[in-house]
Design a protein around this motif. Structure first.
Motif, PDB file in Angstrom:
ATOM      1  N   ALA A 187       0.896  -1.038   0.201  1.00  0.00           N
ATOM      2  CA  ALA A 187      -0.146  -0.302  -0.166  1.00  0.00           C
ATOM      3  C   ALA A 187       0.996   1.685   0.194  1.00  0.00           C
ATOM      4  CB  ALA A 187      -0.880  -0.074   0.886  1.00  0.00           C
ATOM      5  N   ALA A 188       2.314   1.203   0.784  1.00  0.00           N
ATOM      6  CA  ALA A 188       2.925   2.042   0.781  1.00  0.00           C
ATOM      7  C   ALA A 188       3.386   2.431  -0.569  1.00  0.00           C
ATOM      8  CB  ALA A 188       3.623   1.908   1.735  1.00  0.00           C
ATOM      9  N   ASP A 189       3.969   1.450  -1.419  1.00  0.00           N
ATOM     10  CA  ASP A 189       4.149   1.995  -2.633  1.00  0.00           C
ATOM     11  C   ASP A 189       3.317   2.518  -3.365  1.00  0.00           C
ATOM     12  OD1 ASP A 189       6.700   1.076  -1.587  1.00  0.00           O
ATOM     13  OD2 ASP A 189       6.292  -1.341  -2.459  1.00  0.00           O
ATOM     14  N   ALA A 190       2.030   1.805  -3.533  1.00  0.00           N
ATOM     15  CA  ALA A 190       0.839   2.372  -4.020  1.00  0.00           C
ATOM     16  C   ALA A 190       0.157   4.217  -3.574  1.00  0.00           C
ATOM     17  CB  ALA A 190      -0.037   2.265  -3.995  1.00  0.00           C
ATOM     18  N   ALA A 191       1.119   4.119  -2.375  1.00  0.00           N
ATOM     19  CA  ALA A 191       0.328   5.363  -2.759  1.00  0.00           C
ATOM     20  C   ALA A 191       1.775   6.528  -2.816  1.00  0.00           C
ATOM     21  CB  ALA A 191       0.709   5.808  -0.729  1.00  0.00           C
ATOM     22  N   ALA A 192       2.405   5.844  -3.226  1.00  0.00           N
ATOM     23  CA  ALA A 192       3.564   6.886  -3.624  1.00  0.00           C
ATOM     24  C   ALA A 192       3.900   6.924  -5.367  1.00  0.00           C
ATOM     25  CB  ALA A 192       5.653   5.654  -3.824  1.00  0.00           C
ATOM     26  N   ALA A 193       3.055   6.601  -5.461  1.00  0.00           N
ATOM     27  CA  ALA A 193       2.823   5.758  -7.028  1.00  0.00           C
ATOM     28  C   ALA A 193       1.753   6.974  -7.058  1.00  0.00           C
ATOM     29  CB  ALA A 193       2.603   4.709  -7.855  1.00  0.00           C
ATOM     30  N   GLY A 194       0.832   7.619  -6.143  1.00  0.00           N
ATOM     31  CA  GLY A 194      -0.472   7.974  -6.346  1.00  0.00           C
ATOM     32  C   GLY A 194      -1.679   7.644  -6.566  1.00  0.00           C
ATOM     33  N   ARG A 195      -1.586   6.411  -5.913  1.00  0.00           N
ATOM     34  CA  ARG A 195      -2.495   5.859  -5.144  1.00  0.00           C
ATOM     35  C   ARG A 195      -3.264   5.784  -4.123  1.00  0.00           C
ATOM     36  NH1 ARG A 195      -1.667   0.528  -8.527  1.00  0.00           N
ATOM     37  NH2 ARG A 195      -3.563  -0.156  -8.249  1.00  0.00           N
ATOM     38  N   THR A 196      -4.668   5.749  -3.630  1.00  0.00           N
ATOM     39  CA  THR A 196      -5.047   5.524  -2.440  1.00  0.00           C
ATOM     40  C   THR A 196      -5.469   3.979  -2.776  1.00  0.00           C
ATOM     41  OG1 THR A 196      -5.927   8.208  -2.477  1.00  0.00           O
ATOM     42  CG2 THR A 196      -6.613   6.860  -0.872  1.00  0.00           C
ATOM     43  N   THR A 197      -5.246   3.523  -1.474  1.00  0.00           N
ATOM     44  CA  THR A 197      -5.487   1.879  -1.369  1.00  0.00           C
ATOM     45  C   THR A 197      -6.163   1.667   0.602  1.00  0.00           C
ATOM     46  OG1 THR A 197      -3.956   1.600  -2.190  1.00  0.00           O
ATOM     47  CG2 THR A 197      -4.330  -0.386  -0.645  1.00  0.00           C
ATOM     48  N   LEU A 198      -6.854   0.570   0.220  1.00  0.00           N
ATOM     49  CA  LEU A 198      -7.566   0.234   1.737  1.00  0.00           C
ATOM     50  C   LEU A 198      -7.070  -0.623   2.252  1.00  0.00           C
ATOM     51  CD1 LEU A 198      -9.710   0.911   4.328  1.00  0.00           C
ATOM     52  CD2 LEU A 198     -11.698  -0.470   3.167  1.00  0.00           C
ATOM     53  N   VAL A 199      -6.448  -0.685   3.293  1.00  0.00           N
ATOM     54  CA  VAL A 199      -6.014  -1.666   4.014  1.00  0.00           C
ATOM     55  C   VAL A 199      -6.438  -2.623   5.298  1.00  0.00           C
ATOM     56  CG1 VAL A 199      -3.917  -2.614   5.176  1.00  0.00           C
ATOM     57  CG2 VAL A 199      -3.661  -0.964   3.045  1.00  0.00           C
ATOM     58  N   CYS A 200      -6.946  -4.119   4.954  1.00  0.00           N
ATOM     59  CA  CYS A 200      -7.545  -4.582   5.974  1.00  0.00           C
ATOM     60  C   CYS A 200      -7.099  -5.580   6.705  1.00  0.00           C
ATOM     61  CB  CYS A 200      -8.826  -5.326   5.126  1.00  0.00           C
ATOM     62  SG  CYS A 200     -10.426  -3.082   4.564  1.00  0.00           S
ATOM     63  N   MET A 201      -7.542  -5.455   7.846  1.00  0.00           N
ATOM     64  CA  MET A 201      -5.924  -6.474   8.359  1.00  0.00           C
ATOM     65  C   MET A 201      -7.370  -7.017   9.295  1.00  0.00           C
ATOM     66  SD  MET A 201      -2.669  -4.085   9.727  1.00  0.00           S
ATOM     67  CE  MET A 201      -2.185  -3.080   9.121  1.00  0.00           C
ATOM     68  N   SER A 202      -7.686  -7.854   9.417  1.00  0.00           N
ATOM     69  CA  SER A 202      -8.614  -8.713  10.354  1.00  0.00           C
ATOM     70  C   SER A 202      -7.956 -10.761  10.822  1.00  0.00           C
ATOM     71  CB  SER A 202     -10.474  -8.959  10.131  1.00  0.00           C
ATOM     72  OG  SER A 202     -10.141  -9.837   9.026  1.00  0.00           O
ATOM     73  N   ASP A 203      -8.487 -10.897  11.636  1.00  0.00           N
ATOM     74  CA  ASP A 203      -8.343 -12.397  12.076  1.00  0.00           C
ATOM     75  C   ASP A 203      -9.712 -12.883  12.971  1.00  0.00           C
ATOM     76  OD1 ASP A 203      -7.052 -14.169  11.959  1.00  0.00           O
ATOM     77  OD2 ASP A 203      -5.126 -14.208  11.998  1.00  0.00           O
ATOM     78  N   VAL A 204      -9.536 -14.166  13.386  1.00  0.00           N
ATOM     79  CA  VAL A 204     -10.040 -14.733  14.426  1.00  0.00           C
ATOM     80  C   VAL A 204      -9.906 -15.997  14.847  1.00  0.00           C
ATOM     81  CG1 VAL A 204     -12.424 -16.243  14.912  1.00  0.00           C
ATOM     82  CG2 VAL A 204     -12.763 -13.949  13.649  1.00  0.00           C
ATOM     83  N   VAL A 205      -9.270 -15.809  15.254  1.00  0.00           N
ATOM     84  CA  VAL A 205      -8.271 -17.102  16.840  1.00  0.00           C
ATOM     85  C   VAL A 205      -8.507 -18.136  17.156  1.00  0.00           C
ATOM     86  CG1 VAL A 205      -5.973 -17.205  17.588  1.00  0.00           C
ATOM     87  CG2 VAL A 205      -6.209 -15.103  16.241  1.00  0.00           C
ATOM     88  N   ILE A 206      -8.900 -18.385  16.798  1.00  0.00           N
ATOM     89  CA  ILE A 206      -9.088 -19.977  17.871  1.00  0.00           C
ATOM     90  C   ILE A 206      -8.038 -21.139  17.670  1.00  0.00           C
ATOM     91  CG2 ILE A 206     -11.002 -21.862  17.044  1.00  0.00           C
ATOM     92  CD1 ILE A 206     -12.381 -20.644  15.124  1.00  0.00           C
ATOM     93  N   GLY A 207      -7.990 -21.739  18.980  1.00  0.00           N
ATOM     94  CA  GLY A 207      -6.711 -22.458  19.662  1.00  0.00           C
ATOM     95  C   GLY A 207      -8.222 -23.873  19.920  1.00  0.00           C
ATOM     96  N   ALA A 208      -7.316 -25.344  20.679  1.00  0.00           N
ATOM     97  CA  ALA A 208      -8.249 -25.986  20.911  1.00  0.00           C
ATOM     98  C   ALA A 208      -8.325 -25.837  22.553  1.00  0.00           C
ATOM     99  CB  ALA A 208      -6.325 -27.019  20.824  1.00  0.00           C
ATOM    100  N   PRO A 209      -9.204 -26.084  23.058  1.00  0.00           N
ATOM    101  CA  PRO A 209     -10.282 -25.954  24.389  1.00  0.00           C
ATOM    102  C   PRO A 209      -9.089 -26.996  24.826  1.00  0.00           C
ATOM    103  CG  PRO A 209     -11.860 -26.684  22.728  1.00  0.00           C
ATOM    104  CD  PRO A 209     -10.651 -27.235  21.874  1.00  0.00           C
ATOM    105  N   GLY A 210      -8.768 -25.780  26.007  1.00  0.00           N
ATOM    106  CA  GLY A 210      -7.668 -25.544  26.578  1.00  0.00           C
ATOM    107  C   GLY A 210      -6.090 -25.443  26.668  1.00  0.00           C
ATOM    108  N   GLY A 211      -6.510 -25.039  25.338  1.00  0.00           N
ATOM    109  CA  GLY A 211      -4.592 -25.287  24.928  1.00  0.00           C
ATOM    110  C   GLY A 211      -4.442 -23.263  25.158  1.00  0.00           C
ATOM    111  N   VAL A 212      -2.628 -23.514  24.964  1.00  0.00           N
ATOM    112  CA  VAL A 212      -2.268 -21.863  24.557  1.00  0.00           C
ATOM    113  C   VAL A 212      -3.118 -21.068  23.663  1.00  0.00           C
ATOM    114  CG1 VAL A 212      -0.117 -20.377  24.570  1.00  0.00           C
ATOM    115  CG2 VAL A 212      -0.594 -22.974  25.941  1.00  0.00           C
ATOM    116  N   ARG A 213      -3.118 -21.534  22.651  1.00  0.00           N
ATOM    117  CA  ARG A 213      -3.637 -20.629  21.695  1.00  0.00           C
ATOM    118  C   ARG A 213      -5.260 -19.597  21.586  1.00  0.00           C
ATOM    119  NH1 ARG A 213      -2.538 -19.439  16.725  1.00  0.00           N
ATOM    120  NH2 ARG A 213      -3.456 -18.963  14.876  1.00  0.00           N
TER     121      ARG A 213
END
Length: 358
Positions: free
Chosen positions: A2-28
């Motif tokens: 996205a930063a490279d696209a901005a340097a070229a004059g373009r506008t970019t939407l960056v979306c970050m998302s996650d659903v972290v699922i671990g085994a029951p009782g585990g550290v994750r």
């Protein structure tokens, strides 16, 4: 990218998302969290932070993995990953700082996100950072939110950052990505409407563990004994995507009445085809009336349906979510949120629901 696209004059939407699922009782499971962050990357007078330097490195190692047929990820002994990734992260940080012509002492905030927490533990000493320079990783309040976490902690840093301050962002997984940012004068007028701390303060902690396991499809359960909903069809979803995905209604240009769903004929003045498209997803509303249905199909009965009057006009009947039925009252303030309604025939059907304003 996205930063490279901005340097070229373009506008970019960056979306970050996650659903972290671990085994029951585990550290994750115990240390993971769900989250999302989004940034608009571009070039202009309203930019709140600019990229001064960056660096990246990749490493091929067996640290965290999951084969397609397995439900949960597995992780090798943390010492091994730390020994490999620690030096890589330190080198990447040094190269990013060099690219930005910045010394570690000039940094006001350092965001360190690592899939293996031990991989970033030695960075403060390697860069000779002071404790006050280190951003709170939010592990105690939120947990690590996977792919979203670096963005989430960065968003929190920008909530309070002052013009001229420099931020080092490090994301350590199978290698390391580093960015050096400088906050601009525009930050004072373009901060996020709702801070990360406000979202954290509004979270609920009353979901039963069995319900969590059921919603995450970890615990097998008997489906509600009701007729299954119909599977959503692709053609109407495509035809009405602005309504279904964007919650766009219409407003009469003759009398100003709002309509949800969008209509051709105004319910107030009867004008035909005198409508303009208008988004309602960011509008607040209040409950005009409601009902509690204990028989409708739902993974979390009872279903609470409400007639909502929106700010600026418009009325719609919608399902409420994130509510205790006993707390629902006429006049409650609501906001819209995009949620899954149900899954039938392998198709997840999403639409908008209303929740108490956060």
């Amino acid at each position: 990218a996205a930063a490279d696209a901005a340097a070229a004059g373009r506008t970019t939407l960056v979306c970050m998302s996650d659903v972290v699922i671990g085994a029951p009782g585990g550290v994750r499971e115990s240390q993971g969290g769900d989250g999302a962050a989004a940034f608009v990357i571009g070039d202009g007078d309203e930019v709140i932070a600019r990229v001064l330097g960056q660096a990246s490195a990749t490493a091929e190692l067996l640290d965290v993995w999951r084969v397609p047929e397995e439900r949960f990820a597995r992780q090798w002994e943390e010492r091994f990953g730390a020994e490999v990734l620690g030096p890589i992260a330190a080198d990447t940080a040094v190269r990013a700082l060099r690219d930005a012509a910045t010394e570690p002492g000039q940094l006001s905030t350092v965001v360190i996100d690592a899939a293996n927490p031990r991989a970033g533990a030695g960075l403060p000493r390697a860069l000779k950072l002071q404790p006050q320079q280190l951003a709170d990783p939010l592990l105690d309040m939120v947990g690590r939110t996977g792919a979203a976490h670096a963005g989430l902690v960065l968003a929190r840093a920008l909530d309070t950052a002052e013009p001229g301050r420099r931020i080092l962002l490090l994301s350590i997984a199978d290698g390391c990505d580093a960015l050096v940012l400088e906050v601009t004068d525009a930050i004072t007028e373009h901060r996020a409407t709702r801070s990360v701390d406000r979202w954290i303060e509004s979270k609920r902690n009353d979901l039963p563990y069995n319900t969590y396991l059921k919603w995450r499809a970890v615990l097998p359960f008997e489906a509600p004994r009701r007729p299954d909903p119909e599977r959503p069809a692709a053609p109407p979803m495509r035809r009405h995507e602005r309504w279904k995905l964007g919650f766009h209604g219409s407003r009469c240009t003759e009398c100003g009445a709002g309509h949800l769903p969008p209509q051709r004929v105004c319910v107030e003045c009867g004008a035909v085809d005198k409508m303009k498209d208008e988004p309602f997803a960011d509008r607040t509303g209040q409950i005009a009336t409601y009902t509690i249905d204990r028989l409708a199909y739902s993974l979390q009965p009872p279903v609470v349906m409400a007639v909502v009057d929106y700010e600026g006009g418009g009325r719609f009947t919608t399902e409420l979510t994130d509510v205790d039925p006993s707390d629902v009252q006429i006049g409650n303030q609501l906001e819209m949120t995009f949620r899954r309604l149900y899954s039938i025939g392998g198709v997840h059907n999403y639409f908008w629901k209303a929740r108490p304003r956060r």
